[in-house]
Design an enzyme around this catalytic site. Structure first.
Site, short mmCIF file in Angstrom:
data_model
loop_
_atom_site.label_atom_id
_atom_site.label_comp_id
_atom_site.label_asym_id
_atom_site.label_seq_id
_atom_site.Cartn_x
_atom_site.Cartn_y
_atom_site.Cartn_z
N SER A 157 0.85 -1.19 0.00
CA SER A 157 0.00 0.00 0.00
C SER A 157 0.89 1.24 0.00
O SER A 157 1.68 1.43 -0.92
CB SER A 157 -0.95 -0.03 1.20
OG SER A 157 -1.82 1.08 1.19
N THR A 158 0.81 2.07 1.03
CA THR A 158 1.58 3.32 1.09
C THR A 158 3.08 3.05 0.95
O THR A 158 3.64 2.23 1.67
CB THR A 158 1.32 4.04 2.42
OG1 THR A 158 -0.08 4.15 2.61
CG2 THR A 158 1.95 5.42 2.42
N HIS A 184 -2.68 -0.99 -3.11
CA HIS A 184 -3.75 -0.08 -2.73
C HIS A 184 -3.43 1.33 -3.22
O HIS A 184 -2.39 1.89 -2.84
CB HIS A 184 -3.93 -0.04 -1.21
CG HIS A 184 -4.37 -1.33 -0.63
ND1 HIS A 184 -4.19 -1.63 0.71
CD2 HIS A 184 -4.98 -2.41 -1.16
CE1 HIS A 184 -4.68 -2.83 0.97
NE2 HIS A 184 -5.15 -3.33 -0.16
N MET A 275 -0.52 0.86 5.18
CA MET A 275 -1.38 1.00 6.35
C MET A 275 -2.39 -0.13 6.41
O MET A 275 -2.77 -0.71 5.41
CB MET A 275 -2.12 2.34 6.29
CG MET A 275 -1.21 3.54 6.44
SD MET A 275 -2.15 5.03 6.76
CE MET A 275 -2.87 4.62 8.35
N ASP A 278 -4.59 -5.55 5.85
CA ASP A 278 -4.86 -6.39 4.69
C ASP A 278 -3.62 -7.20 4.32
O ASP A 278 -2.52 -6.66 4.22
CB ASP A 278 -5.28 -5.50 3.51
CG ASP A 278 -5.86 -6.29 2.35
OD1 ASP A 278 -6.28 -7.45 2.56
OD2 ASP A 278 -5.89 -5.75 1.23
#
Length: 333
Positions: A157-158, A184, A275, A278
Site C-alpha cells: 500500500s503506502t 492499494h 497502512m 490487509d
C-alpha cells in the site's frame, strides 16, 4: 500526537497557498509554519524550518515539483503529500521518487479538505525513508514464456510504487514464476503504475483482465474495484465487490488466499509497506498450505502496518529489508 503538526506548503500561487493553508488550519492539530512559491524555495525552507510534513504542487516553477521531491528525499527526507490536478503518469512518478501520498483536486472541496487533513495526519506519524536510487533496466528482447508453475503474490500500500520498482528491476528476464500484485491506491492510477513499472523491468507488467493466463516472467496488477483470484491452471478471475466485503477492494487477503488454494507449496507470499492489516490472513493461508512467506522489515517501510500485522500472525518465514526482497524471492522460486 501531543504537539501540533508542522506543515510547509509549496505552491506556485499565493491564492493556492492560502486555500491549502485555510483547509489545514481549520484543524487545531495542524500548524502551517511556512509557504514557498517554487521547488527551490521550498527545498531551502524545508532545510531551515524542518517541517513534519510538506504539501507540494507538481507544477511549481523554477525547480519543478518532481525535482524538488527528489532533492528533498535525497538530502533530508520529510513526509510529502502531492497536491495535483495533473495526469496519472506524473503523479505516479512523484510517488516513485519518494512522495508518501497524493490528493487530487478534481473533487468537491469538502472531500478534498477531508482527504488532505487525514493524509497530513497520517504522514506526520510516518518516519520518512531516504530515497533509494534504482537503475532502470531495459530488456534485451522478448523472452519465451512458459506456463506458470510457481506464483509470487505481493501485497503493498503506502510507499508501494518505489518499493515495487526496486523489486521488479532486480528480477531476471527468465524469472521462473508469475507475479500477482495488489497495490492499494486511488482509482485511475493503476494503469499508469503498470506502465511505469514495465519501463524499468525485464518482466512483462500489465493490469490484469478477466481470463488472462499467468505465465513465467509476467506481472499482473489487480485492477481498480475488482478482487483478483487465480485458478489452479493459472487463469485470472476478477469479481466486483458486492458491498459485503470488508476493507480494500482489491483485497490482498482475497488474492493471496486464492493463490494458496490453487498453488499450495508452490506459492510465495510477500507483504510490504502499507497502512492497515490487509494481507495478514493471506500470508497465514499461504504458509498453512506449505508456501514461503516474506515480509518487508520496519526500517525500510514507509508505513509499518500491513507487514507488521502479518509478522504478528507468526506465519512469516523471513523479515528482510526492501533491498533484499528480490534476492529472497529468486532464492525460493
Amino acid at each position: 500526537m501531543s504537539e501540533r503538526i508542522r506543515v510547509l506548503i509549496i505552491a506556485d500561487s499565493a491564492l493556492r497557498s492560502e486555500a491549502i493553508a485555510a483547509i489545514l488550519s481549520s484543524d487545531p492539530s495542524i500548524w502551517v509554519i511556512g509557504t514557498a512559491r517554487n521547488g527551490e524555495e521550498g527545498r531551502e525552507k524545508a532545510n531551515i524550518l524542518k517541517p513534519d510534513v510538506i504539501t507540494i504542487e507538481l507544477k511549481t516553477p523554477v525547480m519543478r515539483g518532481l525535482k524538488a521531491i527528489e532533492k528533498i528525499m535525497e538530502e533530508s527526507p520529510i513526509s510529502i503529500i502531492v497536491i495535483s490536478d495533473m495526469d496519472v503518469n506524473v503523479t505516479v512518478k512523484a510517488l516513485s521518487i519518494g512522495a508518501m501520498d497524493f490528493v487530487l483536486l478534481t473533487r468537491e472541496i469538502e472531500e478534498i479538505s477531508r482527504d488532505l487533513i487525514e493524509k497530513v495526519k497520517i504522514a506526520a506519524r510516518v518516519k520518512p525513508v531516504r530515497r533509494i536510487k534504482v537503475n532502470s533496466t531495459v530488456a534485451a528482447g522478448p523472452v519465451p514464456k512458459k506456463s506458470v508453475s510457481k506464483v509470487v503474490a505481493i501485497g503493498v500500500s503506502t510507499g508501494g510504487p518505489q518499493a515495487l520498482q526496486m523489486i521488479l528491476a532486480k528480477l531476471p528476464s527468465d524469472f521462473n514464476a508469475g507475479i500477482l500484485i495488489v497495490q492499494h491506491m486511488a482509482n485511475g492510477f493503476i494503469g499508469g503504475l503498470a506502465e511505469w513499472l514495465r519501463s524499468g523491468s525485464f518482466l512483462d507488467v500489465r493490469v490484469a483482465a478477466e481470463g488472462d493466463i499467468l505465465k513465467s516472467a509476467t506481472v499482473f496488477l489487480a485492477p481498480d474495484n475488482y478482487n483478483t483470484r487465480i485458478t489452479d491452471n493459472g487463469i485470472i478471475s476478477l469479481s466486483k465487490d458486492t458491498g459485503g466485503a470488508k476493507g480494500h477492494v482489491p483485497s490482498v487477503d482475497i488474492m493471496m488466499k486464492s493463490v494458496a488454494d490453487s498453488f499450495g507449496h508452490d506459492a510465495v507470499g510477500v507483504i510490504m509497506t502499507g497502512m492497515g492489516r490487509d494481507g495478514g490472513e493471506g500470508i497465514r493461508a499461504i504458509k498453512r498450505t506449505g508456501g514461503i512467506t516474506i515480509a518487508q522489515d520496519e526500517k525500510t517501510s514507509v508505513v509499518f502496518g500491513m507487514n507488521k500485522a502479518a509478522i504478528e500472525t507468526g506465519h512469516v518465514d523471513k523479515v528482510v529489508p526492501l533491498e533484499e526482497i528480490a534476492y529472497r524471492i529468486i532464492e525460493v522460486v
